[in-house]
Design a protein around this motif. Sequence first.
Motif, mmCIF file in Angstrom:
data_model
loop_
_atom_site.group_PDB
_atom_site.id
_atom_site.type_symbol
_atom_site.label_atom_id
_atom_site.label_comp_id
_atom_site.label_asym_id
_atom_site.label_seq_id
_atom_site.Cartn_x
_atom_site.Cartn_y
_atom_site.Cartn_z
ATOM 1 N N SER A 90 -2.753 -7.984 -2.295
ATOM 2 C CA SER A 90 -1.346 -8.137 -1.927
ATOM 3 C C SER A 90 -1.112 -9.547 -1.412
ATOM 4 O O SER A 90 -2.000 -10.179 -0.829
ATOM 5 N N GLN A 91 0.109 -10.008 -1.635
ATOM 6 C CA GLN A 91 0.473 -11.350 -1.221
ATOM 7 C C GLN A 91 1.936 -11.343 -0.824
ATOM 8 O O GLN A 91 2.771 -10.709 -1.467
ATOM 9 N N GLY A 92 2.244 -12.024 0.267
ATOM 10 C CA GLY A 92 3.614 -12.099 0.740
ATOM 11 C C GLY A 92 3.822 -13.364 1.539
ATOM 12 O O GLY A 92 3.017 -14.301 1.474
ATOM 13 N N LYS A 93 4.875 -13.386 2.329
ATOM 14 C CA LYS A 93 5.223 -14.553 3.137
ATOM 15 C C LYS A 93 4.141 -14.802 4.194
ATOM 16 O O LYS A 93 4.027 -14.076 5.174
ATOM 17 N N GLY A 94 3.297 -15.804 3.942
ATOM 18 C CA GLY A 94 2.296 -16.197 4.928
ATOM 19 C C GLY A 94 1.028 -15.373 4.960
ATOM 20 O O GLY A 94 0.254 -15.473 5.914
ATOM 21 N N TYR A 95 0.769 -14.562 3.971
ATOM 22 C CA TYR A 95 -0.465 -13.786 3.990
ATOM 23 C C TYR A 95 -0.919 -13.473 2.569
ATOM 24 O O TYR A 95 -0.158 -13.492 1.623
ATOM 25 N N SER A 96 -2.202 -13.188 2.459
ATOM 26 C CA SER A 96 -2.763 -12.584 1.245
ATOM 27 C C SER A 96 -3.915 -11.704 1.704
ATOM 28 O O SER A 96 -4.624 -12.045 2.651
ATOM 29 N N ALA A 97 -4.035 -10.563 1.064
ATOM 30 C CA ALA A 97 -5.035 -9.591 1.506
ATOM 31 C C ALA A 97 -5.605 -8.848 0.318
ATOM 32 O O ALA A 97 -4.977 -8.740 -0.739
ATOM 33 N N THR A 98 -6.817 -8.349 0.518
ATOM 34 C CA THR A 98 -7.463 -7.494 -0.465
ATOM 35 C C THR A 98 -7.981 -6.256 0.253
ATOM 36 O O THR A 98 -8.639 -6.363 1.290
ATOM 37 N N HIS A 99 -7.652 -5.098 -0.289
ATOM 38 C CA HIS A 99 -8.163 -3.832 0.240
ATOM 39 C C HIS A 99 -8.974 -3.165 -0.863
ATOM 40 O O HIS A 99 -8.451 -2.921 -1.955
ATOM 41 N N ASN A 100 -10.229 -2.888 -0.572
ATOM 42 C CA ASN A 100 -11.069 -2.163 -1.535
ATOM 43 C C ASN A 100 -10.544 -0.746 -1.692
ATOM 44 O O ASN A 100 -9.905 -0.194 -0.792
ATOM 45 N N TRP A 101 -10.842 -0.148 -2.825
ATOM 46 C CA TRP A 101 -10.401 1.231 -3.070
ATOM 47 C C TRP A 101 -10.982 2.188 -2.045
ATOM 48 O O TRP A 101 -10.388 3.220 -1.743
ATOM 49 N N SER A 102 -12.114 1.840 -1.456
ATOM 50 C CA SER A 102 -12.759 2.742 -0.491
ATOM 51 C C SER A 102 -11.959 2.885 0.808
ATOM 52 O O SER A 102 -12.144 3.858 1.531
ATOM 53 N N VAL A 103 -11.061 1.946 1.126
ATOM 54 C CA VAL A 103 -10.276 2.062 2.355
ATOM 55 C C VAL A 103 -9.010 2.896 2.168
ATOM 56 O O VAL A 103 -8.363 3.253 3.143
ATOM 57 N N ILE A 104 -8.655 3.190 0.935
ATOM 58 C CA ILE A 104 -7.475 4.028 0.686
ATOM 59 C C ILE A 104 -7.877 5.482 0.943
ATOM 60 O O ILE A 104 -8.733 6.027 0.264
ATOM 61 N N LYS A 105 -7.267 6.087 1.949
ATOM 62 C CA LYS A 105 -7.622 7.461 2.357
ATOM 63 C C LYS A 105 -7.046 8.509 1.414
ATOM 64 O O LYS A 105 -7.701 9.479 1.086
ATOM 65 N N ARG A 106 -5.781 8.318 1.023
ATOM 66 C CA ARG A 106 -5.150 9.284 0.128
ATOM 67 C C ARG A 106 -3.892 8.691 -0.470
ATOM 68 O O ARG A 106 -3.327 7.743 0.062
ATOM 69 N N ALA A 107 -3.458 9.254 -1.567
ATOM 70 C CA ALA A 107 -2.206 8.874 -2.215
ATOM 71 C C ALA A 107 -1.283 10.088 -2.195
ATOM 72 O O ALA A 107 -1.719 11.214 -2.466
ATOM 73 N N VAL A 108 -0.022 9.853 -1.862
ATOM 74 C CA VAL A 108 0.965 10.930 -1.784
ATOM 75 C C VAL A 108 2.184 10.512 -2.595
ATOM 76 O O VAL A 108 2.717 9.423 -2.403
ATOM 77 N N LYS A 109 2.609 11.397 -3.499
ATOM 78 C CA LYS A 109 3.800 11.125 -4.309
ATOM 79 C C LYS A 109 4.923 12.040 -3.845
ATOM 80 O O LYS A 109 4.764 13.255 -3.776
ATOM 81 N N THR A 110 6.063 11.437 -3.507
ATOM 82 C CA THR A 110 7.250 12.198 -3.123
ATOM 83 C C THR A 110 8.336 11.934 -4.163
ATOM 84 O O THR A 110 8.105 11.237 -5.141
ATOM 85 N N ASP A 111 9.521 12.463 -3.918
ATOM 86 C CA ASP A 111 10.632 12.259 -4.853
ATOM 87 C C ASP A 111 11.058 10.793 -4.926
ATOM 88 O O ASP A 111 11.531 10.338 -5.960
ATOM 89 N N GLY A 112 10.885 10.046 -3.826
ATOM 90 C CA GLY A 112 11.389 8.678 -3.791
ATOM 91 C C GLY A 112 10.358 7.574 -3.776
ATOM 92 O O GLY A 112 10.690 6.422 -4.013
#
Length: 145
Positions: free
Chosen positions: A83-105
């Motif tokens: 990810s990259q934005g105003k004043g930062y850039s970061a990398t998160h390995n897939w192992s740090v993602i705890k869960r994915a949740v899909k809602t209507d929005g």
Amino acid sequence: MWHENPWFNVILWFIIALVFLTFFQGGSEFSWPTAGIVGFFFILIFTQVILAGLKLKKLCAPSEEGMFIGEHRFEFDEKGIHSQGKGYSATHNWSVIKRAVKTDGAIYLFLDNAYAYIFPISQLEDSGKFYDYVDSKINATDLSS
């Protein structure tokens, strides 16, 4: 939560006051001035709690000048989420993602209990394909650990 609703608390305090008055009245006459003073005290406490909650909500809101609000760019690959934005850039390995949740929005990718990347479905070309891809990466990481 239902027990955090302000109306629930008002009704609960009313019931507690009725029980208190019923059992501890001691046969003496009801004193309206005393009831008014005690009621004022409880209303004052309730007002202070509401004002503290509003202040906390304002303190937790993101700043208009901060890096949180604005455009962010995300790239997904085998290593993780970049990810990259105003004043930062970061990398998160897939192992740090705890869960994915899909809602209507939106689709939420939780990095912790309360910290998540939020992807609005309206901003995704194919939300189903995106969710399947992310979910497969998270499950592949779970299986390998």
